[in-house]
Design an enzyme around this catalytic site. Structure first.
Site, short mmCIF file in Angstrom:
data_model
loop_
_atom_site.label_atom_id
_atom_site.label_comp_id
_atom_site.label_asym_id
_atom_site.label_seq_id
_atom_site.Cartn_x
_atom_site.Cartn_y
_atom_site.Cartn_z
CB SER A 60 -27.61 -31.00 51.69
OG SER A 60 -28.95 -32.60 52.00
N GLY A 61 -27.07 -28.43 53.43
CA GLY A 61 -25.27 -27.87 53.73
C GLY A 61 -25.74 -26.95 54.34
CG HIS A 62 -28.96 -24.25 54.35
ND1 HIS A 62 -28.12 -22.97 54.37
CD2 HIS A 62 -29.74 -25.04 53.36
CE1 HIS A 62 -28.51 -23.30 52.95
NE2 HIS A 62 -28.86 -23.58 52.54
CG HIS B 190 -28.44 -20.70 48.87
ND1 HIS B 190 -29.10 -19.88 48.93
CD2 HIS B 190 -28.21 -22.37 49.61
CE1 HIS B 190 -29.98 -20.95 49.25
NE2 HIS B 190 -29.76 -22.28 50.18
#
Length: 334
Positions: free
Chosen positions: A56-58, A221
């Protein structure tokens, strides 16, 4: 580093819950695993399933690309972390229509291990044949002679687009693996980082850059890039990114390409379109034909500042698949 969240340890599950409720006509959550999201629309028997996934986070990658003309399912990991084998396996079982499933994911150690385990289990437990395509588009992460070591970044959007269209057109699993690998071979990306993001659990910056610094080749990242330096103009940065791509993957005058100028989370569309203006100018100067373009946030890194440029060289087959319609919660193409 402020965020509108509740409990930092629950952000992924709360995001998924909201996402499923916001887009019930497109996607549904499997009861067997709260990290497995599949298309809400029935798929025909004999269609090869396409499964994507990652940390997640993208967003909108990866879960935003489940829908018509794209992926059939996504396995969702924690922030910047691979999903474990269980949600991958459950999604595989559900989307298999008798002709196998294609996995597409970035070339990261955790993803390689967990998707590989899921593929083995799919065969052993359910007799499902799985094909795999590793995305390796990040020019900065390894030299050309070690391309198999490169990371997958925003270019994965192109590979998913090609595979999803080919699946709908009735490609068999081996054909799907072949065309998706060709798309990967014809895709290159290069990025620049300007400001860090922060993980919800820590609230601390993921890396450090001075107020007047940038980093060419910074990973999604926060992995180290190839060069730190003083912040340059949009044209200077874009020229560097595109030149590195075209040096790595020469494109002749008259050839066709598709371009993605991708924001990493906090970069404005104003900046991205300024960058695209320079990309377009450089391609014209070289006689390269721009077939289609995408500008915006397609694969982000939370609120990281910066952008990437992805270019995919096209032949007639790839051009037809890129042009195929798509209808996903976070991406629509007529």
């Amino acid at each position: 580093m402020k965020k509108l969240i509740n409990n930092p340890n629950h952000v992924v599950d709360e995001m998924i819950s909201g996402y499923i409720k916001a887009h019930p006509n497109h996607v549904k959550l499997l009861e067997e695993n709260k990290r497995s999201i599949v298309t809400a629309k029935p798929t025909i028997e004999g269609k090869v399933g396409v499964l994507i996934g990652g940390g997640s986070g993208h967003e909108p990658a990866f879960m935003g690309y489940v829908g018509d003309g794209m992926a059939d399912a996504v396995a969702v990991g924690n922030i910047f972390a691979s999903p474990p084998p269980d949600p991958i396996l459950e999604a595989t079982r559900v989307i298999d229509k008798g002709e196998g499933v294609l996995y597409i994911y970035g070339n990261y150690a955790g993803d390689v291990m967990n998707f590989g385990m899921a593929a083995d289990l799919a065969d052993l437990e359910y007799g499902i044949e799985v094909g795999t395509v590793l995305v390796t588009d990040d020019v900065a992460s390894a030299p050309i002679e070690e391309k198999e070591k490169r990371r997958g970044i925003a270019g994965e959007f192109f590979i998913t687009k090609v595979a999803g269209a080919a699946s709908e057109k009735g490609y068999k699993l081996n054909e799907l693996v072949s065309v998706a690998n060709k798309a990967n071979d014809y895709t290159r990306s290069m990025g620049v980082g300007l400001t860090p993001c922060s993980l919800p659990q820590t609230g601390q910056p993921s890396f450090e850059l001075g107020e007047d610094e940038m980093e060419i080749g910074l990973g999604h990242h926060g992995e180290p890039g190839v060069e730190k330096g003083k912040l340059q103009t949009a044209d200077e940065v874009t020229e560097r990114l595109v030149q590195d791509i075209l040096t790595d993957m020469p494109i002749s005058s008259g050839e066709k390409v598709v371009v993605l100028v991708n924001g990493l989370g906090s970069t404005t569309k104003m900046e991205l379109y300024i960058m695209f203006n320079k990309v377009n100018e450089m391609l014209k100067e070289k006689g390269i034909n721009l077939h289609r373009s995408y500008v915006g946030d397609y694969s982000t890194s939370l609120e990281m500042g910066g952008a990437s440029v992805s270019i995919m060289k096209l032949d007639d087959e790839l051009a037809e698949l890129i042009d195929h319609s798509a209808d996903c919660p976070m991406f629509v193409q007529k």
